[in-house]
Structure formats: C-alpha cells, structure tokens
Design a protein around this motif. Structure first.
Motif, PDB file in Angstrom:
ATOM      1  N   GLY A 408      33.738  -3.537   2.893  1.00 59.45           N
ATOM      2  CA  GLY A 408      33.661  -2.680   1.751  1.00 59.45           C
ATOM      3  C   GLY A 408      32.198  -2.673   1.598  1.00 59.45           C
ATOM      4  O   GLY A 408      31.294  -3.068   1.778  1.00 59.45           O
ATOM      5  N   TYR A 409      32.117  -1.463   0.466  1.00 60.22           N
ATOM      6  CA  TYR A 409      30.540  -0.973   0.148  1.00 60.22           C
ATOM      7  C   TYR A 409      30.651  -0.732  -1.185  1.00 60.22           C
ATOM      8  O   TYR A 409      31.609   0.021  -1.797  1.00 60.22           O
ATOM      9  CB  TYR A 409      30.306   0.264   1.017  1.00 60.22           C
ATOM     10  CG  TYR A 409      28.942   0.665   0.969  1.00 60.22           C
ATOM     11  CD1 TYR A 409      27.747   0.072   1.406  1.00 60.22           C
ATOM     12  CD2 TYR A 409      28.408   1.608   0.043  1.00 60.22           C
ATOM     13  CE1 TYR A 409      26.336   0.332   1.359  1.00 60.22           C
ATOM     14  CE2 TYR A 409      27.275   2.199  -0.218  1.00 60.22           C
ATOM     15  CZ  TYR A 409      26.179   1.589   0.556  1.00 60.22           C
ATOM     16  OH  TYR A 409      24.898   1.837   0.253  1.00 60.22           O
ATOM     17  N   THR A 410      29.759  -1.102  -1.943  1.00 57.72           N
ATOM     18  CA  THR A 410      29.738  -1.038  -3.650  1.00 57.72           C
ATOM     19  C   THR A 410      28.442  -0.425  -4.040  1.00 57.72           C
ATOM     20  O   THR A 410      27.414  -0.823  -3.577  1.00 57.72           O
ATOM     21  CB  THR A 410      29.962  -2.369  -4.240  1.00 57.72           C
ATOM     22  OG1 THR A 410      31.312  -2.745  -3.793  1.00 57.72           O
ATOM     23  CG2 THR A 410      29.891  -2.102  -5.671  1.00 57.72           C
ATOM     24  N   ILE A 411      28.387   0.554  -4.822  1.00 52.70           N
ATOM     25  CA  ILE A 411      27.330   1.220  -5.621  1.00 52.70           C
ATOM     26  C   ILE A 411      27.479   0.918  -6.992  1.00 52.70           C
ATOM     27  O   ILE A 411      28.575   1.456  -7.569  1.00 52.70           O
ATOM     28  CB  ILE A 411      27.241   2.576  -5.099  1.00 52.70           C
ATOM     29  CG1 ILE A 411      26.949   2.951  -3.856  1.00 52.70           C
ATOM     30  CG2 ILE A 411      25.876   3.312  -6.108  1.00 52.70           C
ATOM     31  CD1 ILE A 411      27.031   4.527  -3.609  1.00 52.70           C
ATOM     32  N   ASP A 412      26.693   0.062  -7.742  1.00 47.90           N
ATOM     33  CA  ASP A 412      26.779  -0.099  -8.999  1.00 47.90           C
ATOM     34  C   ASP A 412      25.599   0.146  -9.768  1.00 47.90           C
ATOM     35  O   ASP A 412      24.413  -0.385  -9.885  1.00 47.90           O
ATOM     36  CB  ASP A 412      27.088  -1.545  -9.262  1.00 47.90           C
ATOM     37  CG  ASP A 412      27.641  -2.034 -10.389  1.00 47.90           C
ATOM     38  OD1 ASP A 412      27.526  -1.229 -11.482  1.00 47.90           O
ATOM     39  OD2 ASP A 412      28.122  -3.302 -10.530  1.00 47.90           O
ATOM     40  N   ARG A 413      25.645   1.266 -10.596  1.00 44.81           N
ATOM     41  CA  ARG A 413      24.414   1.473 -11.425  1.00 44.81           C
ATOM     42  C   ARG A 413      24.949   1.697 -12.999  1.00 44.81           C
ATOM     43  O   ARG A 413      24.411   2.126 -13.996  1.00 44.81           O
ATOM     44  CB  ARG A 413      24.197   3.128 -11.236  1.00 44.81           C
ATOM     45  CG  ARG A 413      23.807   3.480  -9.721  1.00 44.81           C
ATOM     46  CD  ARG A 413      23.012   4.761  -9.707  1.00 44.81           C
ATOM     47  NE  ARG A 413      22.669   5.023  -8.367  1.00 44.81           N
ATOM     48  CZ  ARG A 413      23.271   5.839  -7.504  1.00 44.81           C
ATOM     49  NH1 ARG A 413      24.522   6.455  -7.831  1.00 44.81           N
ATOM     50  NH2 ARG A 413      22.980   6.228  -6.343  1.00 44.81           N
ATOM     51  N   ARG A 422      26.354   3.187 -19.970  1.00 43.77           N
ATOM     52  CA  ARG A 422      26.145   4.262 -19.136  1.00 43.77           C
ATOM     53  C   ARG A 422      26.072   3.921 -17.745  1.00 43.77           C
ATOM     54  O   ARG A 422      25.602   2.820 -17.486  1.00 43.77           O
ATOM     55  CB  ARG A 422      24.668   5.048 -19.567  1.00 43.77           C
ATOM     56  CG  ARG A 422      23.467   3.956 -19.368  1.00 43.77           C
ATOM     57  CD  ARG A 422      22.055   4.662 -19.811  1.00 43.77           C
ATOM     58  NE  ARG A 422      22.023   4.987 -21.208  1.00 43.77           N
ATOM     59  CZ  ARG A 422      21.806   6.081 -21.618  1.00 43.77           C
ATOM     60  NH1 ARG A 422      21.995   7.015 -21.240  1.00 43.77           N
ATOM     61  NH2 ARG A 422      21.837   6.178 -23.187  1.00 43.77           N
ATOM     62  N   GLY A 423      26.103   4.743 -17.017  1.00 48.16           N
ATOM     63  CA  GLY A 423      25.953   4.384 -15.509  1.00 48.16           C
ATOM     64  C   GLY A 423      27.230   4.889 -14.755  1.00 48.16           C
ATOM     65  O   GLY A 423      28.124   5.406 -15.266  1.00 48.16           O
ATOM     66  N   GLU A 424      27.137   4.405 -13.271  1.00 49.12           N
ATOM     67  CA  GLU A 424      28.448   4.783 -12.251  1.00 49.12           C
ATOM     68  C   GLU A 424      28.662   3.675 -11.650  1.00 49.12           C
ATOM     69  O   GLU A 424      27.754   2.805 -11.544  1.00 49.12           O
ATOM     70  CB  GLU A 424      27.831   5.876 -11.553  1.00 49.12           C
ATOM     71  CG  GLU A 424      27.626   7.290 -12.256  1.00 49.12           C
ATOM     72  CD  GLU A 424      26.108   7.339 -12.626  1.00 49.12           C
ATOM     73  OE1 GLU A 424      25.921   7.966 -13.637  1.00 49.12           O
ATOM     74  OE2 GLU A 424      25.396   6.751 -12.207  1.00 49.12           O
ATOM     75  N   TYR A 425      29.692   3.438 -11.169  1.00 50.99           N
ATOM     76  CA  TYR A 425      30.430   2.415 -10.254  1.00 50.99           C
ATOM     77  C   TYR A 425      31.213   3.098  -9.280  1.00 50.99           C
ATOM     78  O   TYR A 425      32.089   3.878  -9.471  1.00 50.99           O
ATOM     79  CB  TYR A 425      31.040   1.545 -11.134  1.00 50.99           C
ATOM     80  CG  TYR A 425      31.578   0.225 -10.202  1.00 50.99           C
ATOM     81  CD1 TYR A 425      30.970  -0.861  -9.708  1.00 50.99           C
ATOM     82  CD2 TYR A 425      32.956   0.342  -9.781  1.00 50.99           C
ATOM     83  CE1 TYR A 425      31.412  -1.877  -9.062  1.00 50.99           C
ATOM     84  CE2 TYR A 425      33.415  -0.526  -9.122  1.00 50.99           C
ATOM     85  CZ  TYR A 425      32.826  -1.561  -8.713  1.00 50.99           C
ATOM     86  OH  TYR A 425      33.402  -2.668  -8.034  1.00 50.99           O
ATOM     87  N   ALA A 451      32.773   6.219 -14.377  1.00 46.08           N
ATOM     88  CA  ALA A 451      31.424   6.682 -14.823  1.00 46.08           C
ATOM     89  C   ALA A 451      31.355   6.708 -16.328  1.00 46.08           C
ATOM     90  O   ALA A 451      32.693   6.618 -17.041  1.00 46.08           O
ATOM     91  CB  ALA A 451      31.570   8.199 -14.705  1.00 46.08           C
ATOM     92  N   TYR A 452      30.266   6.369 -16.913  1.00 45.62           N
ATOM     93  CA  TYR A 452      30.182   6.057 -18.356  1.00 45.62           C
ATOM     94  C   TYR A 452      28.996   6.869 -19.007  1.00 45.62           C
ATOM     95  O   TYR A 452      27.995   7.059 -18.238  1.00 45.62           O
ATOM     96  CB  TYR A 452      29.787   4.510 -18.471  1.00 45.62           C
ATOM     97  CG  TYR A 452      30.948   3.722 -17.970  1.00 45.62           C
ATOM     98  CD1 TYR A 452      32.045   2.977 -18.483  1.00 45.62           C
ATOM     99  CD2 TYR A 452      30.524   3.197 -16.518  1.00 45.62           C
ATOM    100  CE1 TYR A 452      32.641   2.350 -18.123  1.00 45.62           C
ATOM    101  CE2 TYR A 452      31.314   2.486 -15.876  1.00 45.62           C
ATOM    102  CZ  TYR A 452      32.397   1.934 -16.495  1.00 45.62           C
ATOM    103  OH  TYR A 452      33.164   1.026 -15.803  1.00 45.62           O
TER     104      TYR A 452
END
Length: 596
Positions: A408-413, A422-425, A451-452
């Motif tokens: 697994g790979y995760t990008i959590d902003r 606000r941000g992205e996941y 997305a937020y």
C-alpha cells in the motif's frame, strides 16, 4: 406590620441597586477617526481595557493596569500597519492613565476614554538585509516604496536567518540593525546586518528526562545524522520520529548554546515517557446495522526499545437486521526504526467471524511486514500474510487458503484526519494472493481518493472516489471478504448494509469483482459547536473485474448534524434511497468523526 414590610423591601432594593452599581464594570470607548474598519477592529481586539469592560468583577487596579498597558499594545498595532507618528490618549475618569500613580489608585473608575490619532502612514525609504544567500525568501513587500509594516522587518530578519540555517549556519543571527523614521517625508529606513556564523555539523545527541527506553534505541529511532552538515529540517524530523512511536508524552530537541570542537552543534533531547499501558473504547450505531462496540489495550515500550503491543476487540451487528453479529480479535506488534530510521517492523494476527447478509465466514490470519515514512505526507506498507477462511453462502460450504502480499501507498495532505477542512487524501493497495492447496490465485486492487475545499469561512465541499477490482479467479473462487458489496455507512448511506451484490441467473447472490463508490458532502458550520451536512452517495457493484461493466448502481442522500468535540465531531446522519431497488426506507447513522 405593613410599614415594616415596605421598609424591608425598599432597603433590599437600595442594597441591590448599590451592589449592582458597584459591580458594574467601567464604560470603555475607543475612537480612531482616521482608522479604516480593519484597523479599528485590530485596535479594539488589542485593547485590554475593552476586554476588561466585560468583566464585572474587575477591580479599579485591574482597570487602571489595563489602561496603562494599552499604550504599548495599541502602538504595536499601529506600527504593524505602518503608522509611526501616532497619538494615543487614554483618559480614566478625565485623567490621563499614564499620569495616575499606581500607589494612588481611585476607589472607583467609571469611564475609560481612548482616542487614537494614527498620523500619516509611512513607506520604506530603505529596506535592506545583508548578507543573504541566493535562496533567501525575503518578503516582496520589504522594499522601498512599500507600506512600512513593522512585521515586514521581523519577517525579513527571520527569513534571512532561516536561509543561513538551512545551509548549516546554526548560529546565524542579526548582528546589527538600524531603523530610523523620517517624519518629514514619512519614510522608514531599515538596515539589517546578518552574522551567519560558521557552518556547523551535527555533533553529540544527548538524552535527558524520565524514560525507560534504552539509549541505543533512542539514537536509532531519532536517526540524527551525526557528522553531517547541520539542518533544521533534520532536527525536526528526528523529533518527529521520536513522537511518532507514541511512547513519549513530550519530546523537545534543542541546540546547545556553544559550538563544539570541530564546529560541531551538539543537541540535547528532553523526553518524558507516556504511561506504559492504555485502554480505549468506541461505539457506533445505525438503524439497520445495529450497534458496534470496540475496545483496545496497548502496552508501550514492551521490550525497552519503544515497541508497542496492541490488542483490539470488536463486536458488530448487535440488534441489527444485517445478518448476525460479527466478532473480531486482533493483535499487532510494532517495532520502530528497524533496519532504517524511517522503517518500522510489524507482526499481526487476527481471528474473525462475520455473519453478513450474503455469507458467513470464519477467518484466521497471521503475518508480518514493514511500514515506511517517506515524507510528512507520504507513507507506504508491505506485508506477507497467510489467511485461512471457512465460508458458507449460496454456493454451500467452502474453505480458502491463501498467502497474500499486500502493498500500500498513501498520500495524506489533509489538515485534520477527523474533521478535514482542506487538503487531499489518496490511498492505493495492490494485493496479490497466492493459492495454498486447492484455492485459486489472483489479485485485488483498491483506490480511495478524497478532496476537501473550503468555500468561505463556514462552508466545506468534500468529495470521495473509491474503486476496486479482483483480477483472476471467478467470484465463486474468492473469499467473500475480498469481494465487494455496497450499501451502509461506509459506502452508500440510505441503502441497507451490503444490499447491492451480484445476482446470478439461478438466484445466488455473491460479492462483486469490481466496485465504484462516489460521495459528496456540503458541510456548514452553525453557531457554537454545531454543524450541518448535506450529502449524496452512489455505489456500483459489477460481476466483471473492470469497474463499470456488467453490474448495477444504487444511491442515497440525506442530511446530517455534527457536534464538535475534542476527539472529533459527533456524527448523526439521516439518509434515504434515491435510486436502485435495494432499499425503501430511511436509515440513521451515529458515530465519531466525519463520514470520510
């Protein structure tokens, strides 16, 4: 007798009135005729006198102290806006506050009158900071002709020091400064001289504080690159690695004041352990799925190397109409800084029993793996897990045995995991599964993107996209837990739990080999801690591995109420179906945290 009663009533009224008069705080007025609305709001927000006006218990000495403090506070606001020739008068019952002796305070203060004359606005005549390296990010407005806000001088100094520290000059500082105001031509000249100091390397890392973690493990976890060029980012990362273990209550890494031999920058770490053991409980309820209860127990620093051992127990479907009750018991062991400072080792085991609408499954799995932190927003995980399951469904009783390899790979902003503004996941997982015995081999892929976006101060638009696929074997040869269903609080609110599946020609129902999930929410903050949410969800389940083919959609929509707490918003959602033939009535969902 009547006369006595009247006398008592009058006495009480007089006493109450006198007490009320004494308790009433001083009346405060602030006038700034030359200030615009924004500056006036800043002045009022900075005034301690205005803050004291709302305090009916404020004594005369408190009111006078607030008034005397307001001179400096208001001047600070005016300098920050570029006004360097202001006039501030603060009258306390007609006397200038600065002239009233603290040793001769009036017994009562009725009024505080503040009058601010801003004077002319100044611009920079000169705005200089040197020497600075090429990559220095000096504020653009710190330049001749721009409004001479005092914070721009501070920001320029901070940016210059930061740029040198990023190059290894840990002791960079402002060596000299000359700031002069020319009232005749309304200009401010600022000349800052920077002393970079020598380029340093990381020296000795010393640990202090109350901890049971072995010192060699503390060094391995912190991973401070001793001998390499000093870097503030590396220092912050070392502190974050220690915090990330969850073993310490507080972590603070500070630079020693002096310079060590060979231009070394020694570091001192102050750490304090958390309590070694922790327990937690949780609950969620929906009108169809019933009550779900969870509990956890964790032991920190199990072997003296900041290891964690955690047990989780869950019971779901209590009193619900979505099959029967589900049980899960799991254990996980984590060891930070294994082989590499940002790589953790973990081992896990799980026993589960799922009584779902379309299948009954008993499952056991055990395995190990590694998780890696690549940056503040990126992480990954890979494991080797053996799983065995016994299944009963429309196809009868079957057993499955697989060796799985999830990656697994995760990008959590996101700015917050529980209540994002606000941000992205984005989270993606690829899981090949290799048959052991008579089972079939294949692979499973899932993707979860969110997305937020804030719309003004009180509105947030949130969206979610999910997709999944099982590649290789037919659905009958895949454990139901690895197939896809739609409906319920985690997919489509308003539709019954796992109500959308694949129906075969003979009437058998199985999970799908593909899935698409779509969700959108409009979140609005109300007064206080309350908020309201409008949402719509849609889900697709397909018999084919390619999402969107050979399947069916359903959807739901509703409205929700949120109450913000320290651990996240309490969620109450009411939803109903809007398309599809899998549901015909409203559903209620209650939990902690936003739906996604």
């Amino acid at each position: 007798m009547p006369g006595r009663h009247i006398t008592r009533i009058l006495s009480a009224v007089l006493i109450w009135g006198a007490a009320a008069t004494i308790a009433r705080a001083a009346e405060v007025q602030l006038r700034a005729p030359d200030a615009d609305d924004a500056l006036l709001r800043q002045l009022r927000a900075a005034s301690l006198s205005i803050e004291t006006e709302a305090d009916t218990s404020a004594a005369p000495q408190d009111i006078l102290a607030a008034a005397r403090a307001d001179y400096a506070r208001l001047i600070g606001v005016l300098y920050g806006a570029g006004y360097y020739g202001p006039s501030i008068r603060i009258n306390v019952d007609g006397r200038e506050a600065s002239e009233i002796s603290p040793l001769n305070i009036p017994t009562r203060i009725r009024t505080v009158r503040i009058r601010v004359a801003t004077g002319p606005r100044f611009v920079f005549g000169q705005a200089r900071v040197a020497p600075i390296p090429p990559q220095a990010d000096i504020p653009e407005d710190y330049a001749p002709g721009q409004i001479a806000r005092s914070e721009l001088i501070q920001d320029a100094a901070a940016a210059a020091i930061t740029s040198w520290r990023d190059l290894g000059h840990a002791k960079a500082e402002i060596g000299a400064q000359r700031i002069t105001a020319n009232h005749a031509n309304r200009t401010l000249s600022s000349d800052l001289r920077v002393n970079p100091g020598p380029r340093l390397r990381f020296g000795t890392l010393r640990f202090r504080g109350e901890t049971r973690v072995r010192e060699e493990r503390l060094h391995e976890i912190a991973g401070l690159p001793t001998g390499k060029v000093f870097s503030p980012d590396e220092l912050d990362d070392a502190a974050e690695r220690l915090r990330r273990t969850g073993v310490f209550r507080s972590v603070a890494l500070t630079e020693d004041a002096g310079i060590g031999a060979g231009n070394a920058q020694d570091i001192t770490a102050e750490i304090v352990d958390q309590k070694r053991r922790r327990m937690g409980f949780g609950a969620e309820i929906s009108s169809l799925e019933g009550l779900g209860l969870s509990a956890m127990w964790m032991h920190r620093n199990l072997l003296g190397g900041a290891e964690r051992l955690r047990f989780d127990a869950e019971i779901g479907g209590i009193g619900g109409n979505s099959g029967g009750e589900d049980y899960r018991l799991s254990a996980r062991f984590d060891r930070p800084a294994t082989f590499q400072r940002d790589t953790d080792f973990f081992a896990l085991a799980e026993l589960a029993e799922e009584d779902e609408p379309d299948y009954f499954e008993r499952r056991a799995q055990v395995g190990f793996g590694f998780s890696r932190i690549f940056s503040d927003t990126r992480s990954g995980e890979m494991a080797v897990i053996y799983r065995y399951s016994e299944v009963e469904d429309d196809l009868g009783s079957r057993n499955f045995s697989h060796l799985t390899f999830p990656v697994g790979y995760t990008i959590d902003r996101r700015d917050s995991a529980l209540d994002t503004v606000r941000g992205e996941y984005l989270s993606a997982e690829v899981m090949p599964f290799l048959a052991v015995g008579d089972s079939e081999s294949g692979g499973r892929l899932t993707l979860d993107g969110r997305a937020y976006r804030p719309l003004g101060e009180r509105l947030v638009l949130a969206g979610r996209f999910q997709i999944g696929s099982v590649i290789g074997p037919d659905a009958r040869d895949v454990p139901p837990n690895l197939l896809f269903f739609s409906g319920g609080g985690d997919t489509v609110r308003g539709q019954p739990y796992q109500s959308l599946a694949v129906e075969r020609a003979n009437g058998d129902r199985l999970g799908g080999r593909s899935f698409i999930g779509l969700s959108a929410e409009m979140r609005a903050d109300l007064r206080g801690n309350f908020g309201i949410v409008g949402f719509v969800d849609a889900g697709f389940i397909g018999a084919d591995s390619v999402p969107g083919q050979d399947g069916a959609w359903h959807s739901g929509a509703g409205i929700g109420l949120r109450y913000k707490t320290a651990i996240g918003p309490v969620r109450f959602d009411l939803a109903a179906p809007i398309s599809g033939d899998t549901g015909d009535g409203p559903q209620i969902y209650i939990g902690i945290g936003q739906a996604f």
